[in-house]
Structures are given as C-alpha cells and as structure tokens.
Design an enzyme around this catalytic site. Structure first.
Site, PDB file in Angstrom:
ATOM      1  CG  ASP A 141      -2.266   0.507   0.997  1.00 54.06           C
ATOM      2  OD1 ASP A 141      -2.371   1.599   0.419  1.00 54.06           O
ATOM      3  OD2 ASP A 141      -3.239  -0.159   1.386  1.00 54.06           O
TER       4      ASP A 141
ATOM      5  CG  HIS B 199      -8.881  -1.375   4.626  1.00 59.06           C
ATOM      6  ND1 HIS B 199      -8.694  -1.453   3.259  1.00 59.06           N
ATOM      7  CD2 HIS B 199      -8.506  -0.133   4.995  1.00 59.06           C
ATOM      8  CE1 HIS B 199      -8.212  -0.297   2.827  1.00 59.06           C
ATOM      9  NE2 HIS B 199      -8.087   0.516   3.860  1.00 59.06           N
ATOM     10  CG  ASP B 200     -11.281   1.950   3.542  1.00 61.49           C
ATOM     11  OD1 ASP B 200     -10.802   2.033   4.700  1.00 61.49           O
ATOM     12  OD2 ASP B 200     -10.656   2.316   2.518  1.00 61.49           O
TER      13      ASP B 200
ATOM     14  CG  ASP C 132      -4.633   5.619   0.940  1.00 59.61           C
ATOM     15  OD1 ASP C 132      -5.468   4.727   1.174  1.00 59.61           O
ATOM     16  OD2 ASP C 132      -4.633   6.719   1.536  1.00 59.61           O
TER      17      ASP C 132
ATOM     18  CD  GLU D 159      -8.860   4.439  -1.602  1.00 59.31           C
ATOM     19  OE1 GLU D 159      -9.747   4.072  -0.827  1.00 59.31           O
ATOM     20  OE2 GLU D 159      -7.968   5.239  -1.261  1.00 59.31           O
TER      21      GLU D 159
HETATM   22  C1  GLC Z   1      -8.030   5.212   1.957  1.00 57.12           C
HETATM   23  C2  GLC Z   1      -7.839   4.018   2.857  1.00 57.12           C
HETATM   24  C3  GLC Z   1      -8.520   4.279   4.157  1.00 57.12           C
HETATM   25  C4  GLC Z   1      -7.885   5.488   4.786  1.00 57.12           C
HETATM   26  C5  GLC Z   1      -7.900   6.684   3.843  1.00 57.12           C
HETATM   27  C6  GLC Z   1      -6.947   7.732   4.299  1.00 57.12           C
HETATM   28  O1  GLC Z   1      -9.351   5.417   1.618  1.00 57.12           O
HETATM   29  O2  GLC Z   1      -8.304   2.868   2.224  1.00 57.12           O
HETATM   30  O3  GLC Z   1      -8.452   3.190   5.028  1.00 57.12           O
HETATM   31  O4  GLC Z   1      -8.546   5.808   5.971  1.00 57.12           O
HETATM   32  O5  GLC Z   1      -7.483   6.342   2.543  1.00 57.12           O
HETATM   33  O6  GLC Z   1      -5.627   7.278   4.179  1.00 57.12           O
END
Ligand code: GLC
Ligand code: CA
Length: 558
Positions: free
Chosen positions: A99, A321-322, A195, A249
């Site tokens: 990540d 995980h979100d 991310d 992402e």
């Molecule tokens: C992304 C991650 C999430 C995190 C956010 C800020 O969306 O997947 O878990 O809280 O970024 O880093």
C-alpha cells in the site's frame, strides 16, 4: 498479452495484518501469523496479496498514517520478517502488492516533525501550510486545517488531524515518493495499491469550496487536480523500470475521469479502484444508509465494464478494510450461505482482476457492538458525533452497526476455539460472536461452505479464456432482483444469473439462450441440474453454451 499485463489473469487476497493472524501471542495480528497462513491463502486459489499498510504508525487511522515508509511496524515484526514473508509468498507463486499512502503522512513522521518547527528548514515545504485556512472540511473529522503554534501556521489535513497532506508540488517530495517505491521494488515486491491517489494534486491557491456541501466541500479543488498526470507520470516511470503494477484508489471518481489515468497519453495506472458499486445502499458514505438497490449496483458495474472494455481493466471487489461486510449489506444474514455464495458469483466472473478481502471468503458478517465507545475506527465515532445529531443515540448506533469499517477489522475467524483461533491472547479487538459457525477450519471441512465455493469460482475463472477475457453483456438491467450477465469469447459463452431476492423468483432466459443447449457449470444450490425457471432465495447459476461463429461475432461487437 504484453508483459506488463500479467495482472489480468490473477486474483488477489487483501490482508489487513492487525486482524489476520497473531503469530507471537500478544493479541495483535502480525507478519509471523501471515507467514504461517500463506498456505491457506495459496489454497484459496488466489495469485497474490495486497498488504494494507504494515509500516510504523501511531494508528490514528490504523496504518494509513505512516511514520516511516521504509520500515515495519514493531507490532507486526521487522524488515527481516517481511522479507521472509515475501520470499515464501514468491515461492508459492504469490505476487505481493504494498500500500503506497502518499497523499499524507503521519504527523509523527520525521518530515512533519521538522516541517512544523519553522518556515525555513529543509522540510518546511514538504506539507501544505497557510496563514489563513480556507473553508474545506476534513473527510474524517472537523475542518481540514490545524493550527501549529511552533510555526504559527495551519497545515492541511484532508483526513485526520494526525494525517497532514504532503505538498506534492514540491519536487523533493516527489523524489521521496519515488525513493519509497524503489525501496520496496528493489526488495522484490510486485507493485502498489495507491491510496487516495486522485487527491494528491491540489488546486493552486487552495480556493474555498462550496459552502453548503458537507464533508467533501473542497473536492473539486483536490480531486484530479491540475498537475496530477505530471506527477503520476513520474511515478509510472519508476514502476516501469521494474515491470510493477500500479492500482489507484479513486474515491469519488467517475469512470470518465478514471479513463484519464488508465488510457491515452496520460495513462499512469493499470487499474483504478472504483467506489460506484459500493454506493448501492448509501449516499457518499455507508453512514448515510439507503435501501439496497440492485439496479444501482448493476448500473455501476455495467458502466465500468462497458466503458473499460478493450481499453483498460477493472478491479473487481465487494469488500475491503473500508467497508462493512457485504453479506450484511447486499445479501442477507438469514440466508447466509446462499447470499454469500451468490455474491461471490455476482462479481468473480466479471471482466477484471478480483480482490477478496480477508474473511469475505468465509462469509464474515458485521459486528454489532453495544456502545459507540467499543468501536475502534475513528470515522465511526466522528460520524456518530457529527452527522444526524438530531437522531436519538440508539438510531445513530444502528447507523454505526450498518456502516462501520470496524466490521471488516474484527479478528479473522480461523477456528471455533478460543478467540476464534486468531490468537492465544485476548485480541486487540472484539471477535465477532458468530465465529463458532463462521470459521476457516469448519468451512474447509464442509464441502458446500462459502469458502469452498470461493475456491471453485476462482478455479473456474482461471481455466477459462471466456471468463478471463470474454466480452461482457448485461441482460435485464432494470430487473430489481436479478443480475444476469454474459461473458463471451470465441464460440463459448457463459451466462451468470444471480438472484438478490429472499423469495423465489421466476427467471426468463434471454431469447438467444432459450433454444440452446445449456450446461450448468456452477450453482450454489446442491443437486440442481436443469434449466428450471424457478430460482430459490439468493440462488445463482452459471451456464455454459456454444455459440456459432456469426452470433459470436455479433456478441463480441455488442
Ligand atoms: C483510503 C484508505 C482508508 C484510509 C484513507 C486515508 O481510503 O483505504 O483506510 O482511511 O485512505 O488514508
Ligand atoms: Ca502479534
């Protein structure tokens, strides 16, 4: 297939280490536990792993607030242990993705510790400092600006206060990012999940956002910002030196804007993680819950399938995980096995690279804790405190039950034994009480378990060019309870039919299938053989058929 496209035939398993497996008995998942469980991951039939952040972090946002990019969190082990995991994964034929979180660091990162001290030190321009804040809200808590007395200025944080945004306009920061990439690529990792990568370039002058939009009011000034593609091109160069894959992402991204990262002169990413299909039961965030709409789900899926067809490649996922657990959202805990297996079929046979999140393959469901204080994730608490404040606490707690990211972060359920076999010690976070029924040991032994069904799906997908590369076509897009799609390659077609209903459904086949010989290759109800139009609750079937050259061509075009 070009060499750089190796990821197209693979599927990935996402590991959120803190809750995966505790190897040294302190109640916290770690890389010793991961090492032990790699054979389990391999046996599932996936070809790679994406590790959520494993770096040193004060855990304001559980690892997404990074204090050192080139080390391992002491809770998880050390670099030597990471290398062991990486080597074993590679020996098993599993790729490894890290990540890469570079929109922000932790406020405890050395760069920020220096930057906050004064306006003229080597790190003073690593972050985004202003005398006067603008009106942006943080996506996670309060306003997006925090005053730093030492320096006498405010810094920007789109996420928590402990996640200051990096100033990507500073070439030194971009060099740092490239060095981080090289560090892990030199060690042998195969690529990155990046991310919130569409947020890293902010509009010059940081103008005010729309005053009346809550939470994301500044979004038009930081999503797909003015220099994003220049910066992404720099990172791509590094990835290309290693043949590494890059998956972005893209929160709040549309498929149109995704195309600018995925195709043409500005192509920098191999795949983009879309959120559209995760909005089938909510508005912007799961906390603002709406009734599940299969039509919304299907239209998001088809939009991405159709738009990327022949031009790029999809990330396929239902959990990470979100997000809360998908059976609890789009399926039914009452029809647990049926809906869990149906949901697997609803997405594993689409065109793209599937991701499975730890525990999803077991059918883990949402946890419902008795009080807001028992939730660990900061966003569960801040949403509870700042949204729908006119509602009574019980109603807001129900929203947390339905929406919390913590449901994806409870300890992995390995056995029916103490602490679900996750640890010998009391785990850092509550185990979901359903672990006696929902666990890996039991499901490995039960032939028709959700786990074994995932294995079947992954094996089928891997063997079939039609399921890997075939064209996609959706039928009956406006049907509120049936998702039906076709994958077609050469003269082979697969028809996948999924019922999202807790009641029996009559299903009409598309005209071109009615007279065909259909072979039932997969069904989540035992003993089903023919083509009965009656679908049981959450039944899913996949048929295979031969098509003639001419209709194959027409289908490929359409
Ligand atoms: C992304 C991650 C999430 C995190 C956010 C800020 O969306 O997947 O878990 O809280 O970024 O880093
Ligand atoms: Ca541990």
């Amino acid at each position: 297939m070009e060499q750089a496209e190796w990821y197209k035939t693979l599927s990935f398993y996402q590991i959120w280490v803190r809750s995966f497996a505790d190897g040294n008995g302190d109640g916290i998942g770690d890389l010793y536990g991961v090492y032990e469980k790699l054979d389990y991951v391999k046996a599932l039939g996936v070809d790679g792993i994406w590790f959520s952040p494993v770096y040193p972090s004060p855990n304001a946002d559980y690892g997404y607030d990074i204090a050192d990019y080139c080390d391992i969190h002491p809770d998880f082990g050390d670099l030597a242990q990471f290398r062991r995991v990486l080597d074993k994964a590679h020996r098993l034929g599993l790729k490894v993705l890290m990540d890469l979180v570079v929109n922000h660091t932790s406020d405890e990162h050395r760069w920020f510790q220096e930057s906050r001290k004064s306006r003229d030190n080597p790190y003073s321009d690593y972050y985004i400092w202003r005398d006067e804040p603008n009106n942006w809200d943080s996506l996670f808590e309060g306003k997006a600006w925090e005053y730093e007395p030492m320096r006498g200025q405010c810094y920007l944080h789109l996420f928590t206060k402990k996640q200051p945004d990096l100033n990507m306009d500073n070439p030194k920061v971009r060099e740092e990012v490239k060095n981080i990439m090289r560090f892990w690529l030199d060690m042998g990792v195969d690529g990155f999940r990046e991310d919130v990568i569409n947020f890293i370039s902010k509009r010059e002058g940081l103008p005010d956002g729309l005053p009346f939009v809550p939470l994301a009011n500044g979004i038009m000034h930081y999503k797909d910002g003015p220099h994003i593609h220049e910066y992404m091109a720099e990172f791509r160069e590094v990835a290309n030196e290693y043949g590494a894959v890059q998956i972005g992402e893209g929160p709040m991204t549309t498929v149109r804007s995704a195309l600018s990262y995925l195709t043409g002169d500005t192509k920098s990413l191999d795949m983009m993680i879309s959120f559209d299909h995760m909005l089938a039961d909510c508005f912007m965030t799961e906390y603002v819950h709406l009734p599940f709409s299969l039509i919304r789900f299907k239209s998001a899926i088809s939009r991405w399938q159709n738009t990327l067809a022949g031009r790029s490649w999809n990330v396929l996922y239902l959990e990470n995980h979100d997000h809360p657990r998908v059976i609890s959202r789009y399926g039914s805990e009452r029809f647990w096995r049926e809906s869990g297996t149906m949901l697997a079929m609803s997405y594993l046979f689409l065109q793209g690279t599937p991701f499975i999140y730890q525990g999803q393959e077991l059918g883990m469901t949402n946890i419902r804790l008795n009080s807001i204080d028992q939730y660990m994730d900061l966003t569960s608490r801040t949403n509870y405190e700042r949204l729908f404040t006119f509602e009574p606490p019980s109603k807001r707690l129900k929203r947390v039950h339905d929406s919390s990211r913590d449901s994806a972060r409870t300890p992995m359920q390995w056995t029916a034994g103490k602490y679900a076999g996750f640890s010998a010690h009391r785990p850092w976070f509550t185990v979901n009480p359903n672990y006696k029924r929902v666990n890996a040991e039991r499901e490995t032994a039960e032939p028709d378990s959700i786990l074994n069904f995932y294995k079947k799906c992954l094996a089928l997908r891997k063997r079939s060019r039609a399921l890997l590369f075939g064209s996609y076509r959706e039928f009956c897009p406006l049907h509120p309870r049936i998702f039906m799609y076709e994958r077609c390659y050469g003269n082979t077609a697969y028809l996948v039919i999924c019922s999202f209903s807790s009641r029996p459904q009559e299903v009409t086949l598309p005209p071109e299938y009615r007279k065909k010989h259909l072979q039932l290759v997969l069904c989540n109800y035992d003993g089903r053989t023919g083509r009965s139009p009656e679908f049981a609750p959450y039944e899913a079937r996949m048929y295979r058929t031969r098509i003639y050259e001419s209709s194959a061509k027409a289908a490929q075009k359409g």
